[in-house]
Design a protein around this motif. Structure first.
Motif, PDB file in Angstrom:
ATOM      1  N   ARG A  83      -4.601   0.746  -4.053  1.00  0.00           N
ATOM      2  CA  ARG A  83      -3.724   0.214  -4.990  1.00  0.00           C
ATOM      3  C   ARG A  83      -2.613  -0.081  -4.099  1.00  0.00           C
ATOM      4  NH1 ARG A  83      -4.493   3.492 -10.609  1.00  0.00           N
ATOM      5  NH2 ARG A  83      -7.045   3.325 -10.577  1.00  0.00           N
ATOM      6  N   LEU A  84      -2.088   0.848  -3.329  1.00  0.00           N
ATOM      7  CA  LEU A  84      -0.862   0.563  -2.457  1.00  0.00           C
ATOM      8  C   LEU A  84      -0.629  -0.945  -1.781  1.00  0.00           C
ATOM      9  CD1 LEU A  84       0.494   4.115  -1.346  1.00  0.00           C
ATOM     10  CD2 LEU A  84       1.044   2.848  -3.393  1.00  0.00           C
ATOM     11  N   THR A  85      -1.929  -0.828  -1.118  1.00  0.00           N
ATOM     12  CA  THR A  85      -2.276  -2.010  -0.122  1.00  0.00           C
ATOM     13  C   THR A  85      -2.131  -3.199  -0.873  1.00  0.00           C
ATOM     14  OG1 THR A  85      -3.865  -0.433   1.343  1.00  0.00           O
ATOM     15  CG2 THR A  85      -3.707  -2.960   1.355  1.00  0.00           C
ATOM     16  N   PHE A  86      -2.579  -3.346  -2.214  1.00  0.00           N
ATOM     17  CA  PHE A  86      -2.711  -4.894  -2.591  1.00  0.00           C
ATOM     18  C   PHE A  86      -1.513  -4.655  -3.764  1.00  0.00           C
ATOM     19  CE2 PHE A  86      -7.119  -4.150  -1.938  1.00  0.00           C
ATOM     20  CZ  PHE A  86      -7.659  -5.286  -1.343  1.00  0.00           C
ATOM     21  N   ASP A  87      -0.543  -3.936  -3.628  1.00  0.00           N
ATOM     22  CA  ASP A  87       0.783  -4.287  -4.299  1.00  0.00           C
ATOM     23  C   ASP A  87       1.698  -4.630  -3.392  1.00  0.00           C
ATOM     24  OD1 ASP A  87       3.044  -4.052  -5.502  1.00  0.00           O
ATOM     25  OD2 ASP A  87       2.866  -2.120  -6.578  1.00  0.00           O
ATOM     26  N   LYS A  88       1.943  -5.987  -3.568  1.00  0.00           N
ATOM     27  CA  LYS A  88       2.905  -6.818  -2.524  1.00  0.00           C
ATOM     28  C   LYS A  88       4.159  -6.228  -2.499  1.00  0.00           C
ATOM     29  CE  LYS A  88       0.229 -10.971  -2.722  1.00  0.00           C
ATOM     30  NZ  LYS A  88       0.224 -12.401  -2.825  1.00  0.00           N
ATOM     31  N   SER A  89       4.639  -5.434  -3.358  1.00  0.00           N
ATOM     32  CA  SER A  89       6.209  -5.059  -3.398  1.00  0.00           C
ATOM     33  C   SER A  89       6.016  -3.479  -2.812  1.00  0.00           C
ATOM     34  CB  SER A  89       6.467  -4.762  -5.086  1.00  0.00           C
ATOM     35  OG  SER A  89       6.592  -5.875  -5.554  1.00  0.00           O
ATOM     36  N   ILE A  90       4.879  -3.252  -2.100  1.00  0.00           N
ATOM     37  CA  ILE A  90       5.068  -1.847  -1.443  1.00  0.00           C
ATOM     38  C   ILE A  90       4.580  -2.103   0.181  1.00  0.00           C
ATOM     39  CG2 ILE A  90       3.789   0.479  -1.432  1.00  0.00           C
ATOM     40  CD1 ILE A  90       3.654   0.408  -4.160  1.00  0.00           C
ATOM     41  N   HIS A  91       5.356  -1.457   0.930  1.00  0.00           N
ATOM     42  CA  HIS A  91       4.913  -1.454   2.158  1.00  0.00           C
ATOM     43  C   HIS A  91       3.926  -0.349   2.528  1.00  0.00           C
ATOM     44  CE1 HIS A  91       8.729  -3.820   2.362  1.00  0.00           C
ATOM     45  NE2 HIS A  91       8.202  -4.601   3.358  1.00  0.00           N
ATOM     46  N   SER A  92       2.722  -0.535   2.300  1.00  0.00           N
ATOM     47  CA  SER A  92       1.923   0.592   2.343  1.00  0.00           C
ATOM     48  C   SER A  92       1.740   1.353   3.626  1.00  0.00           C
ATOM     49  CB  SER A  92       0.266   0.219   1.910  1.00  0.00           C
ATOM     50  OG  SER A  92       0.059  -0.885   2.723  1.00  0.00           O
ATOM     51  N   GLN A  93       1.829   0.580   4.795  1.00  0.00           N
ATOM     52  CA  GLN A  93       1.749   1.178   6.102  1.00  0.00           C
ATOM     53  C   GLN A  93       2.976   2.289   6.350  1.00  0.00           C
ATOM     54  OE1 GLN A  93       2.523  -1.561   5.461  1.00  0.00           O
ATOM     55  NE2 GLN A  93       4.444  -2.333   6.708  1.00  0.00           N
ATOM     56  N   ASN A  94       4.061   2.507   5.399  1.00  0.00           N
ATOM     57  CA  ASN A  94       5.102   3.339   5.760  1.00  0.00           C
ATOM     58  C   ASN A  94       4.647   4.711   4.775  1.00  0.00           C
ATOM     59  OD1 ASN A  94       6.406   1.373   7.080  1.00  0.00           O
ATOM     60  ND2 ASN A  94       7.638   0.856   5.619  1.00  0.00           N
TER      61      ASN A  94
END
Length: 203
Positions: free
Chosen positions: A146-157
């Motif tokens: 979910r974090l990865t596919f949310d473009k408003s979130i920098h999931s790697q952080n």
């Protein structure tokens, strides 16, 4: 022949200077610069050749800071765990005695300045149970997606760790809005009991 000997001599002085600089960084942190011994020494040469001494020095500083944080928190943690730092990306490995030690190791790693990402590959000696472990892994996997596919979130952080249905979020967020989105995603995953937030807002 004289020119060749001069070149070798100058190269040796350069490597010696680099070694002294790295040694100084390690002693300044009041903790060993590397945990891994000979293997880490080989990596140091690779870092210097690929990114130059400045890039290696930055990663060496991060490693020294995390080593120091671990050492101050627990000598047992410091002796059990290891890490590799590459351009601000920190890979954690080793065997923790329990889930709390693994959580603390990741949380402390994120406290070091310059850390861009923490990859948690720490194993636990005594897992609580196969079914609980499988459920926790499923929760973390769902949330990571979910974090990865949310473009408003920098999931790697963000680092995600789930223990007995409790999701621990760690890392850095660019804004409070980004952090709130990540927390809401975590709360929406099935079987999550609660969400514990250790994320720093740096925006």
């Amino acid at each position: 022949m004289a020119e060749w000997r001069l070149a070798v001599s100058m190269a040796g002085r350069c490597w010696a200077a680099a070694g002294l600089a790295v040694l100084a960084l390690g002693t300044a942190g009041c903790a060993p610069l590397v945990i891994g011994g000979a293997a880490a020494g080989g990596a140091a040469v690779a870092y210097t050749e690929e990114r130059g001494i400045s890039g290696f020095a930055s990663d060496a500083e991060i490693q020294a800071k995390i080593n120091n944080l671990w050492f101050q928190h627990s000598m047992d943690m410091h002796s059990r765990l290891d890490m590799t730092v590459d351009q601000g990306r920190v890979l954690l490995t080793g065997k923790a005695k329990d889930a709390q030690m693994r959580l603390d190791a990741v949380r402390l790693a994120w406290q070091a300045d310059g850390v861009k990402e923490v990859i948690n590959e720490i194993q636990i000696d005594n897992e609580s149970g196969i079914l609980d472990s499988a459920r926790d892994t499923w929760i973390s996997t769902q949330l990571r997606g979910r974090l990865t596919f949310d473009k408003s979130i920098h999931s790697q952080n963000f680092s995600i760790d789930t223990v007995n249905g409790v999701v621990y979020l760690m890392g850095v967020a660019k804004s409070q809005e980004e952090l709130d989105r990540a927390i809401n995603h975590a709360r929406s995953v099935a079987n999550v009991q609660r969400v514990v937030n250790y994320v720093r807002v740096i925006g």
